[in-house]
Design a protein around this motif. Sequence first.
Motif, PDB file in Angstrom:
ATOM      1  N   ALA A   1      -1.558  -4.333  -3.516  1.00 20.08           N
ATOM      2  CA  ALA A   1      -2.443  -3.170  -3.547  1.00 20.08           C
ATOM      3  C   ALA A   1      -2.782  -2.868  -4.999  1.00 20.08           C
ATOM      4  CB  ALA A   1      -1.780  -1.964  -2.891  1.00 20.08           C
TER       5      ALA A   1
ATOM      6  N   LEU B   1       0.822  -1.207   0.000  1.00 18.49           N
ATOM      7  CA  LEU B   1       0.000   0.000   0.000  1.00 18.49           C
ATOM      8  C   LEU B   1       0.863   1.266   0.000  1.00 18.49           C
ATOM      9  CD1 LEU B   1      -3.013  -0.780   2.357  1.00 18.49           C
ATOM     10  CD2 LEU B   1      -3.137  -0.035  -0.018  1.00 18.49           C
ATOM     11  N   HIS B   2       1.918   1.268   0.834  1.00 23.37           N
ATOM     12  CA  HIS B   2       2.820   2.421   0.843  1.00 23.37           C
ATOM     13  C   HIS B   2       3.419   2.621  -0.543  1.00 23.37           C
ATOM     14  CE1 HIS B   2       3.734   2.263   5.478  1.00 23.37           C
ATOM     15  NE2 HIS B   2       2.452   2.341   5.195  1.00 23.37           N
TER      16      HIS B   2
ATOM     17  N   GLN C   1      -9.811  -4.114   5.263  1.00 18.64           N
ATOM     18  CA  GLN C   1     -10.832  -3.080   5.126  1.00 18.64           C
ATOM     19  C   GLN C   1     -12.071  -3.361   5.980  1.00 18.64           C
ATOM     20  OE1 GLN C   1     -11.425  -1.904   0.880  1.00 18.64           O
ATOM     21  NE2 GLN C   1      -9.637  -3.193   0.489  1.00 18.64           N
TER      22      GLN C   1
ATOM     23  N   TYR D   1      -7.397   0.210  -3.672  1.00 14.05           N
ATOM     24  CA  TYR D   1      -7.808  -0.744  -2.645  1.00 14.05           C
ATOM     25  C   TYR D   1      -6.692  -1.745  -2.364  1.00 14.05           C
ATOM     26  CZ  TYR D   1      -8.966  -3.176  -7.021  1.00 14.05           C
ATOM     27  OH  TYR D   1      -8.925  -3.707  -8.284  1.00 14.05           O
ATOM     28  N   GLY D   2      -6.745  -2.285  -1.155  1.00 15.60           N
ATOM     29  CA  GLY D   2      -5.770  -3.275  -0.721  1.00 15.60           C
ATOM     30  C   GLY D   2      -5.743  -3.350   0.798  1.00 15.60           C
ATOM     31  N   GLY D   3      -5.180  -4.430   1.327  1.00 14.17           N
ATOM     32  CA  GLY D   3      -5.056  -4.562   2.770  1.00 14.17           C
ATOM     33  C   GLY D   3      -6.374  -4.812   3.472  1.00 14.17           C
TER      34      GLY D   3
END
Length: 451
Positions: free
Chosen positions: A320, A224-225, A308, A304-306
């Motif tokens: 991600a 995500l980063h 939720q 989106y990702g990780g």
Amino acid sequence: MSYKTYFSSHREAQLEELMQWLRIPSISAISAHAEDVQTAASWLADTLRRGGLENVEIMPTGGHPVVYADYIHAPGKPTVLVYGHYDVQPVDPLNLWQTPPFEPQIREGKLYARGATDDKGQVFIHIKAIEAILREEGTLPVNLKLCLEGEEEIGSPHLPEFLETHKDKLSCDAVLVSDTSLLEPGRPAICTGLRGLCSMEVSVQTANTDLHSGTYGGAVPNALHALVELLASLHDADGRVAVDGFYEGVPELSPLMREEFAKQGVEEDKIRDSLGLDALYGEKGYTFVERVGARPTLELNGVYGGFQGEGTKTVIPKEAHAKITCRLVGEQDPQKTLDRIEKHLRDRVQSGARLNVKQIEQAFAFNIDPSHPILQKAADAYGRVYGTRALFTKDGGSIPIMAAFSRMLDAPVVLMGFGLDDENLHAPNEHFNLDNFDKGLLTVVEFLKSL
């Protein structure tokens, strides 16, 4: 009999006929409705024959068919090709419709149904205007062809090949389209530009599994980063796209075009307040209407990702994703644009992260010089019916096939719309203001006779 009297005396019957067509759920995107699309094409072909058009055919493509018809009895006169579509959008969410989408109803001067304004209602205006001239005068003032497709709402995937294959059959001096909107009630507009489009999906992968942020946090890459860092690099502080070469082919706005934009009288404060925003945002140095009508964009449509779900989960996600679209103007090349964005991202991907890019849609922008004589005649036709001459605008949306028509048939495209922006096209409770149905019939008659 004047045409105003003619249409007034036939109005009830014409609206009932239109409602028959609107009852057919010709949703091109859903395979379960393939037979309905065919039924809508057959209904259309029968209606064209009854209206006096000739050589009516339901022509196959690799998907849903094209309905063709013509009337070629004006030697030495221009040939006009009318384009439109008879397929419609899906209706979800169904619970938000006040009345069923395929059970047309007239309420307070508006006809409610899926397809009422996009595009069955607007196509029907041309059918009935042509029929009226044939009945009143026995012939048409120009040669006429119709090309009405069943796949516009899914991007017209088979129409470019159809145009190429049948180029001689479709040859014309101008293409006439009603699939756009007036500026507002009583203020007609002729669209002289539509933005092109390209899209891609981007994903970043890091480790082979999600990781515990206590055990691995600060020591391994976070997908995500890595993705957010990439996405943030796509624009500069002034709202310009920071991709090298992105603006190649983008024309500068001429004083004449800026004057036309200013004539629209768009009040940015009202737009801001109606959207519940504290401020508008965009490329520095351009007004709202210039940004959406004549400047290119790069937008994030989904990221989106990780984890939720509800609460907290201390996880370092392994992947991600983002969805990106660009609206293009001028001579921007969609393939080159996608390639440049992909290179920009690959050059900046974080160490330890792997980037995957899937390029998807591509469509060139459409543009026409507003000083073209046929557009001036169209503006005059609006003026004689609406009491105010049409303004020339640029639309922020995309109708991908317009550029193909202009390029393949080498003919000017006249976008004479009769819808309104608030008629919920693509949304629940789609409707068509019948005042514009009435005026549209007269305007099309005026335009065809003026040629």
